[in-house]
Structures are given as C-alpha cells and as structure tokens.
Design a protein around this motif. Structure first.
Motif, PDB file in Angstrom:
ATOM      1  N   ALA A   1       0.955  -1.315   0.099  1.00 51.95           N
ATOM      2  CA  ALA A   1      -0.047  -0.066   0.074  1.00 51.95           C
ATOM      3  C   ALA A   1       0.821   1.096  -0.031  1.00 51.95           C
ATOM      4  CB  ALA A   1      -0.963  -0.056   1.224  1.00 51.95           C
ATOM      5  N   LEU A   2       2.013   1.325   0.413  1.00 51.64           N
ATOM      6  CA  LEU A   2       2.950   2.409   0.430  1.00 51.64           C
ATOM      7  C   LEU A   2       3.252   2.846  -0.797  1.00 51.64           C
ATOM      8  CD1 LEU A   2       5.098   1.643   3.836  1.00 51.64           C
ATOM      9  CD2 LEU A   2       3.161   3.307   3.579  1.00 51.64           C
ATOM     10  N   ALA A   3       3.568   1.829  -1.791  1.00 53.17           N
ATOM     11  CA  ALA A   3       3.900   1.995  -2.971  1.00 53.17           C
ATOM     12  C   ALA A   3       2.827   2.852  -3.870  1.00 53.17           C
ATOM     13  CB  ALA A   3       4.143   0.702  -3.696  1.00 53.17           C
TER      14      ALA A   3
ATOM     15  N   GLU B   1       2.463   9.017  -3.455  1.00 48.86           N
ATOM     16  CA  GLU B   1       3.478   9.734  -4.367  1.00 48.86           C
ATOM     17  C   GLU B   1       4.444  10.155  -3.467  1.00 48.86           C
ATOM     18  OE1 GLU B   1       3.592  10.535  -7.337  1.00 48.86           O
ATOM     19  OE2 GLU B   1       1.725   9.588  -8.015  1.00 48.86           O
ATOM     20  N   PRO B   2       5.804  10.105  -3.716  1.00 54.29           N
ATOM     21  CA  PRO B   2       6.921  10.209  -2.696  1.00 54.29           C
ATOM     22  C   PRO B   2       6.770  11.592  -2.192  1.00 54.29           C
ATOM     23  CG  PRO B   2       7.591   9.299  -4.510  1.00 54.29           C
ATOM     24  CD  PRO B   2       6.330   9.466  -5.094  1.00 54.29           C
ATOM     25  N   ALA B   3       6.464  12.672  -3.115  1.00 55.85           N
ATOM     26  CA  ALA B   3       6.184  14.126  -2.576  1.00 55.85           C
ATOM     27  C   ALA B   3       5.279  14.300  -1.530  1.00 55.85           C
ATOM     28  CB  ALA B   3       5.668  15.023  -3.544  1.00 55.85           C
ATOM     29  N   SER B   4       4.176  13.399  -1.176  1.00 54.73           N
ATOM     30  CA  SER B   4       3.306  13.272  -0.176  1.00 54.73           C
ATOM     31  C   SER B   4       3.391  12.531   0.931  1.00 54.73           C
ATOM     32  CB  SER B   4       1.912  13.412  -0.791  1.00 54.73           C
ATOM     33  OG  SER B   4       1.612  12.196  -1.485  1.00 54.73           O
ATOM     34  N   LEU B   5       4.478  11.804   0.823  1.00 54.62           N
ATOM     35  CA  LEU B   5       4.676  10.657   1.663  1.00 54.62           C
ATOM     36  C   LEU B   5       4.681  11.174   3.326  1.00 54.62           C
ATOM     37  CD1 LEU B   5       5.051   7.703   2.149  1.00 54.62           C
ATOM     38  CD2 LEU B   5       7.474   7.975   1.923  1.00 54.62           C
ATOM     39  N   ALA B   6       5.413  12.178   3.555  1.00 54.56           N
ATOM     40  CA  ALA B   6       5.456  12.656   4.908  1.00 54.56           C
ATOM     41  C   ALA B   6       4.359  13.369   5.601  1.00 54.56           C
ATOM     42  CB  ALA B   6       6.708  14.090   4.771  1.00 54.56           C
ATOM     43  N   GLU B   7       3.272  13.671   4.566  1.00 48.76           N
ATOM     44  CA  GLU B   7       1.787  14.163   5.149  1.00 48.76           C
ATOM     45  C   GLU B   7       1.062  13.007   5.151  1.00 48.76           C
ATOM     46  OE1 GLU B   7       1.757  17.248   5.855  1.00 48.76           O
ATOM     47  OE2 GLU B   7       3.859  17.402   5.164  1.00 48.76           O
TER      48      GLU B   7
ATOM     49  N   LEU C   1      -0.923  -0.915  11.699  1.00 50.98           N
ATOM     50  CA  LEU C   1      -1.876  -0.243  11.090  1.00 50.98           C
ATOM     51  C   LEU C   1      -2.852  -0.855  10.082  1.00 50.98           C
ATOM     52  CD1 LEU C   1       0.901   1.991   9.663  1.00 50.98           C
ATOM     53  CD2 LEU C   1      -0.543   2.472  11.742  1.00 50.98           C
ATOM     54  N   THR C   2      -4.016  -0.160   9.796  1.00 51.10           N
ATOM     55  CA  THR C   2      -5.034  -0.955   8.830  1.00 51.10           C
ATOM     56  C   THR C   2      -5.369  -0.257   7.900  1.00 51.10           C
ATOM     57  OG1 THR C   2      -6.853   0.197  10.012  1.00 51.10           O
ATOM     58  CG2 THR C   2      -6.128  -1.676  11.064  1.00 51.10           C
ATOM     59  N   GLY C   3      -4.866   1.353   7.714  1.00 48.86           N
ATOM     60  CA  GLY C   3      -5.410   1.975   6.529  1.00 48.86           C
ATOM     61  C   GLY C   3      -4.624   3.312   6.343  1.00 48.86           C
ATOM     62  N   ILE C   4      -4.401   3.886   5.215  1.00 50.14           N
ATOM     63  CA  ILE C   4      -3.733   5.258   4.829  1.00 50.14           C
ATOM     64  C   ILE C   4      -4.954   6.170   4.839  1.00 50.14           C
ATOM     65  CG2 ILE C   4      -2.259   6.108   3.127  1.00 50.14           C
ATOM     66  CD1 ILE C   4      -1.213   3.674   2.528  1.00 50.14           C
ATOM     67  N   GLN C   5      -4.745   7.379   5.365  1.00 54.29           N
ATOM     68  CA  GLN C   5      -5.377   8.278   5.085  1.00 54.29           C
ATOM     69  C   GLN C   5      -4.391   9.698   4.448  1.00 54.29           C
ATOM     70  OE1 GLN C   5      -6.529   9.932   8.972  1.00 54.29           O
ATOM     71  NE2 GLN C   5      -6.761   7.907   9.750  1.00 54.29           N
TER      72      GLN C   5
END
Length: 259
Positions: free
Chosen positions: A139-141, A144-150, A252-256
C-alpha cells in the motif's frame, strides 16, 4: 439476603461495604428467618473479594508469578479496597492496578513491576480488541513520494505501546511461561509493542526511537512528524527498518491521504 429497598442509596450502601471491611452491613439489609444478617453479609463480602482477586490474578499472571501468590493476593486486596470495580465485566477490572503497584509500599524494591503489569494489561486489551485487516506493505507504493511525509495512518485497534525505563519486555516474556526463569542480565530500558495482527497477541521490544515513532503515528501524527520525533530521540533511527517492522507487526489498518 438483600437490601430492603434495592434502589438508589440503599443499593449503593450495600455495594460499598462489599469491598470495604470497615463498613458494616446496612441497617436495612434483611435475611431469611433464622439467618444472622452480619454473618451472611460478611460471607457475601468475602466471596466478592475472592472473586475480584481471582480476576486480577487472571489478568496479571506474570505479576503473580514474580511476586508469589501470597504477596500478590495481599497487594490485590489493598487495591480492591482503594479501587472498587465500576464495570460488571471482570476482565475490565484492574485497569488501575499498574498505577497502584507503582505506589504500593511493599513493591518499591521491584520498580519494574508496574511497567510489567502495564504490558500485561495491554496484552489483554489487545486480545479483546476488534478484528481488523492489517495494512499491506504494498500500500505504501501507491503513495506519491512528494506527499509521503504528510500521510497519516489508521491504527489497528489492538496496537499499543508501553514505555519503560526497565527491561520490562524481557521480564514479561520470561514470566508468561511455565518454564524456569533465567537470570536477567540486562538493566536496559525496553519499550514494548503489543499487537494482534491475527489471532495471537504479540509482544515485542521496540528499537531506539521506535516508541516515539509509533506513539506519534497512533495519535494521528503525520509520517513526517513521527519520523522527526523518532530522530530527535534516537539520531540513529532507521526509518525503512521501522516502517517494515511496523507493517509486519500489523500496527496499521489503513492510509489517510491529506489532513
């Protein structure tokens, strides 16, 4: 045996005396003809006390093994008097027990005991937590790298972090089995991660910075904020290794995406 009027203050007075031996049987308590009210009330009080102490022993088996049965039951009795139950569910009882242990005079020679109890409580809470599918590493893939930190994550209901200045994880692990206890040769601080990615509750030791990292994520901080907190605490914090470990443990269960 029952209160003459089981509602309101009568029932409260009846219940209070069940965990406080200094309180005598309320005057409005009645018993069957030929039965002594005070004696029967004391028997009932003793049964309640034994049941609650047994419930604590079921929640904190490692603590009982460390202290011995007699010490544990005496400590549990004092805790019961200080903190009567507020829920009809026995497994809910004893949430304040670790804090009580921390202030218990006769446990001062075991300063790590309270944190070990906190891990045991977290283990039980994780066991009873809701089932949820865990977040897959793939799921991490998709981010977008530019928004990963947020990015912010949805924590698994079973995930918990317990911090300790003592080797509480090792003490917990060696006392949750029936085998012989080996000498503990480390006095290092150990932070615990408690999770249940499947049917089994897992307790593992977090690396340096891992507790700060995960605590921030579980409290809805962004990935960038969590990494910054971890690096501030441990400059050698390995971001990739910790991300992989977090996903493997089912934290973890999901990405926001976004705020």
């Amino acid at each position: 045996m029952q209160p003459e009027n089981p509602s309101g203050g009568h029932a409260t007075a009846f219940a209070l005396g069940l965990t406080d031996p200094s309180i005598t049987a309320p005057e409005d308590v009645i018993a069957a003809p030929g039965k002594r009210v005070v004696k029967r009330y004391n028997v009932y009080r003793n049964n309640v006390t034994v049941t609650l102490i047994d419930a604590l022993a079921a929640v904190y088996p490692a603590i009982q093994r460390i202290t011995g049965v007699d010490f544990f039951r005496a400590m549990a009795r004092f805790h019961l008097r200080a903190t009567p139950p507020t829920s009809p569910l026995l497994f809910e009882y004893g949430r304040d027990f670790p804090a009580f242990i921390e202030s218990y005079e006769y446990a001062r020679e075991m300063p790590w005991l309270a944190d070990t109890a906190r891990i045991e409580r977290a283990w039980l809470d994780a066991y009873h937590a809701a089932d949820m599918p865990v977040l897959a590493a793939e799921a991490l893939a998709t981010i977008e790298p530019a928004s990963l930190a947020e990015v912010r994550f949805t924590p698994h209901p079973a995930a918990r972090v317990v911090r300790s200045r003592y080797p509480a994880v090792a003490i917990f692990a060696m006392n949750r089995t029936d085998g012989p206890v080996t000498p503990l040769r480390s006095g290092e601080a150990e932070d615990a991660l408690v999770t249940r990615p499947g049917h089994e509750v897992l307790v593992s030791r977090l690396p340096a910075g891992g507790a700060a990292f995960l605590t921030h994520l579980l409290e809805a901080a962004s990935l960038g904020e969590a990494v910054a907190a971890a690096l501030q605490e441990a400059p050698s914090f390995d971001i990739q290794a910790n991300l992989a470990g977090m996903l493997s443990a089912g934290v973890l269960t999901g990405i926001q995406h976004g705020d």
